[in-house]
Design a protein around this motif. Sequence first.
Motif: not given
Length: 425
Positions: A148, A151, A402
């Motif tokens: 990810h 993030d 998420h």
Amino acid sequence: MPLFNDPSMLIFVAFGIIGVALVAVVAFFLMDRIAPVVSGLLGGASPMSVIDSGLHRVMPRRRQDDEEERDDLDDAAAALLSILPGASVVVDASDEVVRASPAAYALGVVIDDAVADGRVLDEIHRIRESGGRCQFNITTTTPWQYEHAFDDLDTNARERRRSRSVTRPNWLKVTVGRIDDRFVVVLLEDLSEAIRFAQVRDSFITNVSEQLLKPTQALATLADSLEQGDADREQVVRDARLVRSTCGHLNRMVSDLLLLIKAQEPITPSAANVITVMDQVRAAVASVRAGAGARGIRIDVTGDDALAVHGDAEQIRTALVKMLDNAVAYSPDGSAVTVTVGESKDGGQAVIRVIDRGCGIAQNEQTRVFERFYRGTNQNERTRDGIGLGLAIVKHVALTHHGSASVWSRLHQGSTFVLSLPLAG
């Protein structure tokens, strides 16, 4: 039973359901064709352009002290590499990486400024000695710190992602060629999206074809019974029940496909979509309690009523129902299923655990249980007719919110499925 007296109406209704299934098939394929952004939400490497633009802050920094001495590619070669599609890696005579696209790190080919894949390194050595070029395919795994890239990668977030059981391989076409006596270039073409789509397509066609065959075969049997005229009523009733059962199964498949499509719409946190976790847990438990009670299975719920997350209440509730359905289906009669809701250790996530005392899942199957249409080997009379979409829905709901989905299991000791969602700020 007026329906039995009008076989044309029964057949019309059944084929109507089949028609809905075909519409779902079209919707499913359109979703995979026109929504490539979904691939970024599924835990795999994004397209190269996205990776190259977003991974600079997490790519390991190259040593700068002697870079000028080592990196003396001529301007033409450097310019050519900069405009080539895909990822590229340049290796010097000592096998040290002197240039690498960010995607090469994200795809797991380069780690800590060294080529990490043995096959690639062997071909580099061969091409350096013999010249020419070669092409081959390899499969790699995206390192956890790149899963990810967009993030905020604080320490706790990295550890959470490292422990997840959902991983996706990268399928790469590799071209190795010699630039000059000193440098060898490795070009990487990521085929993952095409291969994943082909795999999903093949599994989808196989599964849907099987599901469509069952009601059509049942309809043919009923039609034969009605055509004979002298068939006894009990036989007609049995055939009609088979039609109803197979059409119901087809209905569930269509419903799950539509849920899966909906579960891939990204959720944007806002003040308008704050929901209480325990409310969704209690609603999900209420919807499965009757079926569990019929088999003497108790569902125990404990948790913090104050925990709230951003999200779509219907999607989260659906994911919880799928987790509970799964736990109940694999649990023995008279056992218990436990649901707990609490904060993660770092206080940033609501963690929902569904614990059963069923047959458990083999270690080598645990990384696949969240795949669409995957069916494990531990099926029983209640689960053998399943479709294999329930846990895929759970995973997609987690990712669009998420969060993450994971599993712990041991054979004959039961399973714990975990849904983690970021707490509302």
